[in-house]
Design a protein around this motif. Structure first.
Motif, PDB file in Angstrom:
ATOM      1  N   LEU A   4      -6.741  -1.098  -7.576  1.00 58.20           N
ATOM      2  CA  LEU A   4      -7.240   0.059  -6.842  1.00 58.20           C
ATOM      3  C   LEU A   4      -6.993  -0.113  -5.339  1.00 58.20           C
ATOM      4  O   LEU A   4      -7.002  -1.242  -4.825  1.00 58.20           O
ATOM      5  CB  LEU A   4      -8.738   0.213  -7.120  1.00 58.20           C
ATOM      6  N   HIS A   5      -6.789   1.009  -4.678  1.00 59.63           N
ATOM      7  CA  HIS A   5      -6.548   0.973  -3.238  1.00 59.63           C
ATOM      8  C   HIS A   5      -7.889   0.780  -2.513  1.00 59.63           C
ATOM      9  O   HIS A   5      -8.885   1.401  -2.885  1.00 59.63           O
ATOM     10  CB  HIS A   5      -5.903   2.294  -2.808  1.00 59.63           C
ATOM     11  N   ALA A  31      -4.055   6.197  10.835  1.00 63.95           N
ATOM     12  CA  ALA A  31      -4.046   6.322  12.302  1.00 63.95           C
ATOM     13  C   ALA A  31      -4.106   4.961  13.000  1.00 63.95           C
ATOM     14  O   ALA A  31      -3.378   4.723  13.965  1.00 63.95           O
ATOM     15  CB  ALA A  31      -5.213   7.195  12.739  1.00 63.95           C
ATOM     16  N   ASP A  32      -4.961   4.052  12.500  1.00 62.97           N
ATOM     17  CA  ASP A  32      -5.092   2.747  13.180  1.00 62.97           C
ATOM     18  C   ASP A  32      -3.792   1.957  13.081  1.00 62.97           C
ATOM     19  O   ASP A  32      -3.342   1.333  14.048  1.00 62.97           O
ATOM     20  CB  ASP A  32      -6.227   1.924  12.539  1.00 62.97           C
ATOM     21  N   GLU A  33      -3.208   1.997  11.871  1.00 63.11           N
ATOM     22  CA  GLU A  33      -1.965   1.238  11.653  1.00 63.11           C
ATOM     23  C   GLU A  33      -0.844   1.807  12.525  1.00 63.11           C
ATOM     24  O   GLU A  33      -0.032   1.072  13.102  1.00 63.11           O
ATOM     25  CB  GLU A  33      -1.553   1.327  10.178  1.00 63.11           C
ATOM     26  N   ASP A  34      -0.817   3.147  12.631  1.00 62.67           N
ATOM     27  CA  ASP A  34       0.206   3.826  13.429  1.00 62.67           C
ATOM     28  C   ASP A  34       0.078   3.421  14.903  1.00 62.67           C
ATOM     29  O   ASP A  34       1.069   3.189  15.601  1.00 62.67           O
ATOM     30  CB  ASP A  34       0.000   5.342  13.265  1.00 62.67           C
ATOM     31  N   GLY A  61      -7.226  -0.713   9.673  1.00 64.46           N
ATOM     32  CA  GLY A  61      -8.465   0.068   9.794  1.00 64.46           C
ATOM     33  C   GLY A  61      -9.512  -0.408   8.795  1.00 64.46           C
ATOM     34  O   GLY A  61      -9.522  -1.568   8.385  1.00 64.46           O
ATOM     35  N   ARG A  62     -10.400   0.513   8.407  1.00 62.17           N
ATOM     36  CA  ARG A  62     -11.511   0.128   7.519  1.00 62.17           C
ATOM     37  C   ARG A  62     -10.992  -0.367   6.177  1.00 62.17           C
ATOM     38  O   ARG A  62     -11.504  -1.330   5.614  1.00 62.17           O
ATOM     39  CB  ARG A  62     -12.427   1.330   7.306  1.00 62.17           C
ATOM     40  N   SER A  63      -9.943   0.279   5.635  1.00 65.02           N
ATOM     41  CA  SER A  63      -9.466  -0.202   4.333  1.00 65.02           C
ATOM     42  C   SER A  63      -8.801  -1.565   4.484  1.00 65.02           C
ATOM     43  O   SER A  63      -8.836  -2.388   3.562  1.00 65.02           O
ATOM     44  CB  SER A  63      -8.566   0.813   3.627  1.00 65.02           C
ATOM     45  N   GLY A  64      -8.232  -1.832   5.660  1.00 71.12           N
ATOM     46  CA  GLY A  64      -7.652  -3.150   5.917  1.00 71.12           C
ATOM     47  C   GLY A  64      -8.732  -4.226   5.968  1.00 71.12           C
ATOM     48  O   GLY A  64      -8.541  -5.347   5.466  1.00 71.12           O
ATOM     49  N   GLY A  99       0.835  -1.205   0.000  1.00 73.16           N
ATOM     50  CA  GLY A  99       0.000   0.000   0.000  1.00 73.16           C
ATOM     51  C   GLY A  99       0.862   1.244   0.000  1.00 73.16           C
ATOM     52  O   GLY A  99       2.057   1.193  -0.288  1.00 73.16           O
ATOM     53  N   GLU A 100       0.237   2.358   0.379  1.00 68.35           N
ATOM     54  CA  GLU A 100       0.952   3.636   0.306  1.00 68.35           C
ATOM     55  C   GLU A 100       1.666   3.955   1.626  1.00 68.35           C
ATOM     56  O   GLU A 100       2.884   3.990   1.685  1.00 68.35           O
ATOM     57  CB  GLU A 100      -0.063   4.732  -0.039  1.00 68.35           C
TER      58      GLU A 100
END
Ligand code: URA
Length: 320
Positions: free
Chosen positions: A287-288, A174-177, A185-188, A169-170
């Protein structure tokens, strides 16, 4: 109830201050420049509109001296590179040009090296790492990218480094941090569902990002930050040695494949990806998941890409 004491008040004031600072860091503020905000656009506009100062009447001219003016010796030669200029060269003539503008502030490289030097240094150090654990340890101590000073955690990788497929990914959000792992997070969660649709999960895929620290306020990483972090993710790919790389979104696709195309044009294709030892693997652009959360109608395109991924994995299963 306990009466309020001076030390309680101090603790409260400190907690207020800390949450005020946290708020700014979350919003992307990573340096304090002044106590008051400035609207530079308004200032520049006001200066442009202000009437030009009226010219003062010229003072009466003094008579010209009769004696010839003493001439300064002509400078002999240009100074060699690195050599101090002779004094007469250093005197500055008044210039008609506007004063030079301050270079834009970037925070890609807190260690103070020039961006190219920091990227070269990163490449040289990354090349010496022979395992993913060594590379992670190197990144934990690396101070050449300013993002590490605003991030809470290094976000190195998740999943199985032995897997045949690696997703990149890019940059962490915040969640990953907070957790220290990519795509939490939601994209995960969406990425997990997309992987599940083709029979993958985090035990059969390895996941990372181009930039391993969260950019403050979730801004995009700058080109300078990407160029400093790129040698690390490239080394990570070499050491994980997947059969297929999946680039999630435009920054990962452009950084890893070199294409300049936008993601809607670049996606759905395999690009050759050359490892440091000369071997070539394939990199699929798609797509991301964060984009798909904003544009769910585009999930059908991602689904096509994931079917290509599955076919490629099925087709090359015998090779591993
Ligand atoms: N977006 C990314 O690109 N990477 C993450 O780890 C999370 C969100």
């Amino acid at each position: 109830m306990e009466p309020m004491t001076a030390s309680h008040a101090d603790t409260d004031a400190r907690a207020d201050l800390m949450s005020y600072l946290d708020f700014h860091v979350e919003a992307g503020v990573d340096a304090a420049l002044d106590e008051r905000p400035h609207d530079r656009f308004a200032e520049a506009e006001a200066a442009a509109q202000a009437p030009a100062p009226r010219a003062e009447p010229a003072p009466p001219r003094e008579p010209l001296p009769r004696e010839p003016l003493p001439r300064e010796p002509l400078p002999q030669r240009d100074p060699a590179p690195g050599e101090d200029a002779p004094l007469e060269f250093r005197r500055e003539l008044p210039s008609r040009d506007p004063p030079p503008r301050e270079p834009p502030r970037t925070y890609g490289n807190a260690a103070g090296a020039k961006p190219g030097e920091a990227a070269d240094d990163a490449r040289a150090r990354a090349a010496q790492m022979t395992t993913l654990a060594e590379l992670e340890a190197l990144l934990r101590g690396f101070e050449g990218c300013g993002l590490r000073f605003t991030a809470k955690n290094l976000v190195f990788a998740d999943g199985n480094p032995q897997a045949r497929v690696m997703f990149v990914g890019e940059a962490p959000g915040a969640d990953e941090d907070r957790i220290g792992k990519p795509f939490m997070g939601r994209s995960g969660q969406l990425l997990d569902r997309m992987m599940a649709a083709i029979g993958l999960d985090r035990s059969s895929a390895y996941i990372s990002n181009v930039v391993p620290w969260r950019p403050p306020g979730n801004r995009n990483p700058t080109p300078q930050e990407i160029s400093i972090c790129r040698p690390f993710v490239e080394r990570q790919i070499e050491l994980a040695d997947p059969d297929i790389l999946v680039c999630l979104g435009a920054p990962a696709t452009q950084t890893l494949t070199g294409t300049k195309d936008g993601i809607l044009k670049a996606r759905g294709r395999f690009y050759p990806y050359r490892l440091g030892d000369g071997r070539e693997i394939r990199a699929l652009a798609t797509l991301h998941p964060a984009y798909l959360l904003r544009q769910p109608v585009q999930k059908r395109l991602a689904w096509r890409d994931f079917r290509m991924l599955k076919a490629a994995l099925d087709g090359s299963a015998a090779g591993r």
